[in-house]
Design an enzyme around this catalytic site. Sequence first.
Site, short mmCIF file in Angstrom:
data_model
loop_
_atom_site.label_atom_id
_atom_site.label_comp_id
_atom_site.label_asym_id
_atom_site.label_seq_id
_atom_site.Cartn_x
_atom_site.Cartn_y
_atom_site.Cartn_z
N CYS A 122 14.59 67.33 52.79
CA CYS A 122 15.45 67.68 53.93
C CYS A 122 16.86 68.06 53.42
O CYS A 122 17.42 69.09 53.82
CB CYS A 122 15.51 66.51 54.90
N CYS A 123 17.40 67.24 52.51
CA CYS A 123 18.73 67.56 51.95
C CYS A 123 18.69 68.86 51.15
O CYS A 123 19.66 69.63 51.17
CB CYS A 123 19.23 66.43 51.05
N CYS A 205 24.97 62.99 57.97
CA CYS A 205 24.12 63.36 59.10
C CYS A 205 23.79 62.11 59.93
O CYS A 205 23.57 61.03 59.38
CB CYS A 205 22.83 63.97 58.61
N CYS A 208 20.85 59.68 59.11
CA CYS A 208 20.87 59.04 57.79
C CYS A 208 22.16 58.26 57.55
O CYS A 208 22.51 57.97 56.41
CB CYS A 208 20.70 60.10 56.70
N CYS A 231 23.10 63.20 48.20
CA CYS A 231 22.30 64.23 48.87
C CYS A 231 21.83 65.31 47.91
O CYS A 231 21.05 66.18 48.29
CB CYS A 231 23.11 64.86 49.99
S1 SF4 Z 1 21.43 63.61 55.17
FE1 SF4 Z 1 19.48 63.22 56.27
S2 SF4 Z 1 19.38 64.68 58.00
FE2 SF4 Z 1 21.04 65.34 56.58
S3 SF4 Z 1 20.07 66.88 55.31
FE3 SF4 Z 1 19.90 64.91 54.20
S4 SF4 Z 1 17.93 63.95 54.84
FE4 SF4 Z 1 18.40 65.68 56.25
#
Ligand code: SF4
Length: 235
Positions: A122-123, A205, A208, A231
């Site tokens: 996701c990151c 985010c 998280c 991240c």
């Molecule tokens: S901090 Fe969480 S929601 Fe944001 S990009 Fe990374 S995994 Fe995705």
Amino acid sequence: MTTAQRHTADELRALAEQAGRDLEDAPALEILRWATATFGSRFAVTSSMEDAVVAHLASRAAPGVDVVFLDTGYHFPETIGTRDAVAAVMDVRVITLTPRQSVAEQDAEYGPKLHDRDPDLCCALRKVRPLEEGLTGYDAWATGLRRDESPTRANTPVVGWDARRGKVKVSPIARWTQDDVDSYVAEHGVLTNPLLMDGYASVGCAPCTRRVLEGEDARAGRWAGRAKTECGLHG
Ligand code: SF4
């Protein structure tokens, strides 16, 4: 802003290494003045809009400087509000980077809540790749990393070589403590994310990030309960 001479990757690395030594004890403003004199419009500041300290410092060193913000689509409304306030009141040019896919498009391809199942992916999709693409036109970028934030950041150089991106990475407040940040914010009336007054010590985010507990380090509220601490932007 001036447009400084373009540099090769070897020149950039040599500049970074030399400046890292020369500027280790320099004040943040002097580090930023060096960056803007050296790189001109090929220098940008990145901000997570947790606070606007580095953006404020950079606006003093280089009025009109580019401030790059990554809008992952998962930010707290307070973070978006902080970005908009920075754009409204500071002498900077805020540039918002977005991932290739909206959250809905990502959900459709990877399934919902990828952040819970594979936060690294996701990151990578929502932070690392957009920043890589967004920094293409720059030779140097500044961050708000501080050595006291966590053990993983304890060796952050004030100017270093970002080998992965082939850019100079400037961390003008690397040596600052939380007290230094608080003093600067108070002295200059710098915008901060309202969540910092609500138990959050580090703002990322929404899915998280949680509030920190007494005695935890500033980044303990990020990806809490997981081994993940960064991240991937600063790896
Ligand atoms: S901090 Fe969480 S929601 Fe944001 S990009 Fe990374 S995994 Fe995705």
